[in-house]
Design an enzyme around this catalytic site. Structure first.
Site, short mmCIF file in Angstrom:
data_model
loop_
_atom_site.label_atom_id
_atom_site.label_comp_id
_atom_site.label_asym_id
_atom_site.label_seq_id
_atom_site.Cartn_x
_atom_site.Cartn_y
_atom_site.Cartn_z
N GLN A 1 0.96 -1.30 0.13
CA GLN A 1 0.06 -0.17 -0.03
C GLN A 1 0.87 1.39 0.06
O GLN A 1 1.51 1.68 1.08
CB GLN A 1 -1.11 0.01 1.32
CG GLN A 1 -1.84 -1.38 1.26
CD GLN A 1 -2.69 -1.37 0.16
OE1 GLN A 1 -3.72 -0.40 0.11
NE2 GLN A 1 -2.60 -2.27 -0.66
N ALA B 1 -11.87 2.62 3.45
CA ALA B 1 -10.96 1.64 2.95
C ALA B 1 -9.98 2.47 1.98
O ALA B 1 -10.08 3.86 1.63
CB ALA B 1 -11.52 0.55 2.28
N HIS B 2 -9.03 1.83 1.24
CA HIS B 2 -7.97 2.35 0.67
C HIS B 2 -8.69 3.21 -0.34
O HIS B 2 -9.42 2.49 -1.23
CB HIS B 2 -6.78 1.53 0.27
CG HIS B 2 -7.41 0.25 -0.55
ND1 HIS B 2 -6.38 -0.69 -0.80
CD2 HIS B 2 -8.53 0.00 -0.99
CE1 HIS B 2 -6.82 -1.78 -1.53
NE2 HIS B 2 -8.42 -1.25 -1.62
N ASN B 3 -7.99 4.37 -0.75
CA ASN B 3 -8.43 5.06 -2.07
C ASN B 3 -9.86 5.56 -2.07
O ASN B 3 -10.19 5.99 -3.11
CB ASN B 3 -8.05 4.05 -3.41
CG ASN B 3 -6.41 4.11 -3.60
OD1 ASN B 3 -6.02 2.94 -3.39
ND2 ASN B 3 -5.61 5.04 -3.87
N ARG C 1 -4.60 4.05 4.28
CA ARG C 1 -3.92 4.49 3.22
C ARG C 1 -4.23 3.77 1.93
O ARG C 1 -4.44 2.85 1.75
CB ARG C 1 -2.32 4.29 3.65
CG ARG C 1 -1.69 2.90 3.43
CD ARG C 1 -0.52 2.94 3.95
NE ARG C 1 0.66 3.89 3.48
CZ ARG C 1 0.74 5.25 4.54
NH1 ARG C 1 0.37 5.11 5.69
NH2 ARG C 1 1.35 6.02 4.18
#
Length: 343
Positions: A197, A238-240, A217
């Site tokens: 990540q 969650a990511h993004n 991240r």
């Protein structure tokens, strides 16, 4: 203590039947307020309490003021007016500067002179802590993280490496910002391989993050929380994910990776958002709804069934299980009717 005149100025309201010099010592709900206290009416279900309240004055709307015999602080938006008035009575945290003797601060970090770093904190190399920041006990600031001016981390907050916080950010106990997103790839042998990540988390100005909320991240690009966003407790982002400015998310919301939430959106408690979806600006989603497709028009959206007495729910559940059978039978009848020329 403050006066009704001062409250009216702060709240953007006007007084009706009040002496502006009247002293107010605190705020309280209608049914518990005593003389000397300010109360408020923001929901019609409590209108009956106006007749019996002992409050010295009540914040309410012009419509409700017409039927209120109690001195009133009249505002177009009583909820906003109350929020501004109540801030006058909120306790002010003790102003401290320096580094507690039990904290560890890397000599390679950059700490403004008027910050406070509390007991048992850790500040890693390259971290930047700007002016007026308050870091409560047990917080961890990772390498090259940036904490914007006048932000406050209440206690036990973890800010992972390279995370960036804007100015006047408030983070409540137990929050974790910038831990790895749930990135995994399944190899040919059926084993999960961790996907690095490599992005970070970017938090805008005046964001509030509730207790035990987690923001992952990004996998490559950053997870982004824009200015003025308010996150309740125990939210998973969650990511993004990208959340637009001034949106508000209630407790236990879960947002899967790469979803985009527009500006001025409101998500009720327990809402779930599937990954890679887009929700436009000014969308309200009611509690416990599951969003599985993008929302392209502003408005109010709901899913799921409200609670029912168990005996009724059992009947509903039994009928839901028969929906496919009923649909098939109806389709067969329509087909037969069309063939026979009866429709």
């Amino acid at each position: 203590m403050t006066t009704l005149g001062e409250i009216a100025v702060v709240a953007g309201a006007y007084l009706r039947g009040c002496d502006a010099a009247t002293v107010i010592v605190g705020v309280a709900p209608l049914h518990r307020a005593e003389p000397g206290y300010l109360s408020f009416l923001t929901h019609r279900r409590y209108r009956a309490c106006l007749e019996t309240t002992r409050a010295t004055a009540v914040i309410l709307s012009p419509e409700d003021a017409a039927s209120c015999s109690t001195p009133a602080v009249v505002a177009a938006n009583p909820h906003v007016a109350y929020a501004r008035a109540a801030a006058l009575f909120a306790p002010v945290a003790e102003s401290r500067r320096g580094v507690h003797c039990t904290a560890w601060v890397s000599p390679d970090s950059h700490i403004a002179a008027d910050t406070w770093i509390g007991p048992h904190c850790v500040v890693e190399a390259g971290a930047v802590i700007e002016a007026g920041v308050v870091i409560g006990p047990g917080c961890v600031i990772g390498e090259y993280a940036i904490i914007g001016a006048n932000s406050r981390l209440v206690a036990q907050v973890t800010i992972c490496h390279r995370v960036r916080l804007g100015q006047r950010v408030l983070i409540h106990p137990g929050a974790v910002i910038g831990s790895d997103g749930f990135g995994l790839a399944l190899d040919s042998k059926g084993r999960w391989l961790k996907v690095p990540q490599l992005g970070s988390v970017l938090i805008g100005d005046e964001v509030e993050i509730g207790a035990n909320t987690t923001i992952d991240r990004g996998a490559l690009e950053d997870t982004v929380i824009e200015d003025g966003v308010k996150l309740d407790n125990q939210i998973q982002i969650a990511h993004n994910v990208h959340i637009g400015a001034h949106s508000a998310l209630a407790g236990c919301v879960g947002i899967a990776g790469s979803a985009r939430i527009g500006r001025h959106c409101m998500l009720g408690g327990g809402v779930g958002i599937a990954g890679h979806l887009e929700i436009v600006d000014h969308v309200q989603i009611t509690g416990m709804s599951l969003v599985t497709q993008s929302i392209t028009e502003s408005g109010v959206y709901s899913s799921g069934l409200a609670v029912e007495p168990n005996r009724i729910w059992n009947k509903i559940s039994a009928r839901l299980r028969r929906l496919d059978e009923i649909f098939r039978r109806l389709a067969a009848l329509e087909k037969k009717s069309n063939r026979d020329g009866t429709l």
